[in-house]
Design an enzyme around this catalytic site. Structure first.
Site, short mmCIF file in Angstrom:
data_model
loop_
_atom_site.label_atom_id
_atom_site.label_comp_id
_atom_site.label_asym_id
_atom_site.label_seq_id
_atom_site.Cartn_x
_atom_site.Cartn_y
_atom_site.Cartn_z
N SER A 143 0.85 -1.19 0.00
CA SER A 143 0.00 0.00 0.00
C SER A 143 0.89 1.24 0.00
O SER A 143 2.07 1.16 0.37
CB SER A 143 -0.88 0.00 1.26
OG SER A 143 -1.53 1.24 1.43
N TYR A 156 -2.38 -1.19 10.61
CA TYR A 156 -2.47 -1.43 9.17
C TYR A 156 -1.22 -0.91 8.46
O TYR A 156 -0.60 -1.63 7.67
CB TYR A 156 -3.71 -0.75 8.60
CG TYR A 156 -3.81 -0.86 7.10
CD1 TYR A 156 -4.28 -2.03 6.50
CD2 TYR A 156 -3.45 0.20 6.28
CE1 TYR A 156 -4.36 -2.14 5.12
CE2 TYR A 156 -3.53 0.10 4.90
CZ TYR A 156 -3.99 -1.07 4.33
OH TYR A 156 -4.07 -1.18 2.95
#
Length: 260
Positions: A143, A156
């Protein structure tokens, strides 16, 4: 890159980026093993892909990869199907959007298991055979959150930083083996990810899953270990490298604020 007659194992395949990987790889002639928790969604995708591409084989496996030991169970099921995996797409992932102190321990443990533990486990189970055959592909979905801490999604961001570091190290280790390794770093993408967090944020400039997967497959013909999808995301990711840490934290927190 040619995928015809190879077999791709895709995790998190019931929607979003995982589903789009299935669609685009099927279009390139790859056989598929699709893995996700939602059996009904997998069945629908199976029927759609087989109807459009009757010459390929599509297997579906319902498996919760956030459970410890699920990687071994999945490997056994794939072996029972008699499939040899040529392409591994570790796409399954989850994120929690709130301050860490407001999060329960169990969902965070499951998040770490899914985003990191099972990803490493599946890579360990399929990469050695690829290197022995002298060909194969491993795509790990990281990401743009990989490039800086993410207040509001602390765990995360840390898991995705792990994925990026792990994958880039594998890329170096696999040079000369015939196996391609890639860390895919999407920014905000129009998927169910945001709905599952229960919050609406990063609403501007989201890419489509089609754009993200197209970027990934195109990057396999190049030589780098990492690709960031979208020029704005690439610019932002590069900017973090020269931004003072305290400022970077403030900017990152502001970007992840809920739109509600």
């Amino acid at each position: 890159m040619e995928f015809n007659n190879g077999t791709a194992l895709i995790t998190g395949a019931s929607g979003g980026i995982g589903e789009e990987f299935a669609v685009q790889l099927a279009g390139r002639g790859a056989n598929l093993v699709l893995v996700a928790r939602r059996a009904d969604k997998l069945a629908q995708l199976h029927d759609t892909l087989v109807g459009k591409h009757p010459d390929i084989t599509v297997d579906v496996i319902a498996e919760d990869l956030a459970v410890p030991g699920s990687g071994a169970e999945l490997e056994n099921k794939v072996r029972d199907l008699g499939r040899t995996i040529d392409v591994l797409v570790n796409n399954a992932g989850v994120g929690l959007h709130s301050k860490f102190v407001d999060q329960a321990p169990e969902p965070n443990a499951a998040q770490i298991q899914l985003n990191c533990g099972t990803l490493v486990d599946l890579t360990a189970r399929y990469l050695p055979a690829m290197t022995q055959r002298g060909r194969g592909v491993v795509i790990n979905v990281a990401s743009t959150a990989s490039f800086q801490p993410t207040p509001g999604m602390a765990v995360y961001g840390a898991t995705k930083a792990f994925v990026l570091s792990f994958t880039e190290a594998l890329w170096q280790e696999c040079r000369g083996t015939g196996v391609k390794v890639l860390a895919l770093c999407p920014g905000a993408t129009e998927t169910e990810f945001f709905e599952r967090t229960g919050e609406d944020f990063l609403t501007d400039g989201r890419q489509t899953a089609r754009q993200v997967v197209g970027t990934a497959l195109g990057a396999l013909d190049r030589s780098g270990p990492t690709v960031v999808s979208g020029w704005k995301n690439s610019l932002l990711a590069s900017g973090y490298r020269v931004t003072p840490r305290r400022l970077m934290l403030a900017v990152s927190e502001r970007l992840l604020k809920s739109a509600n």
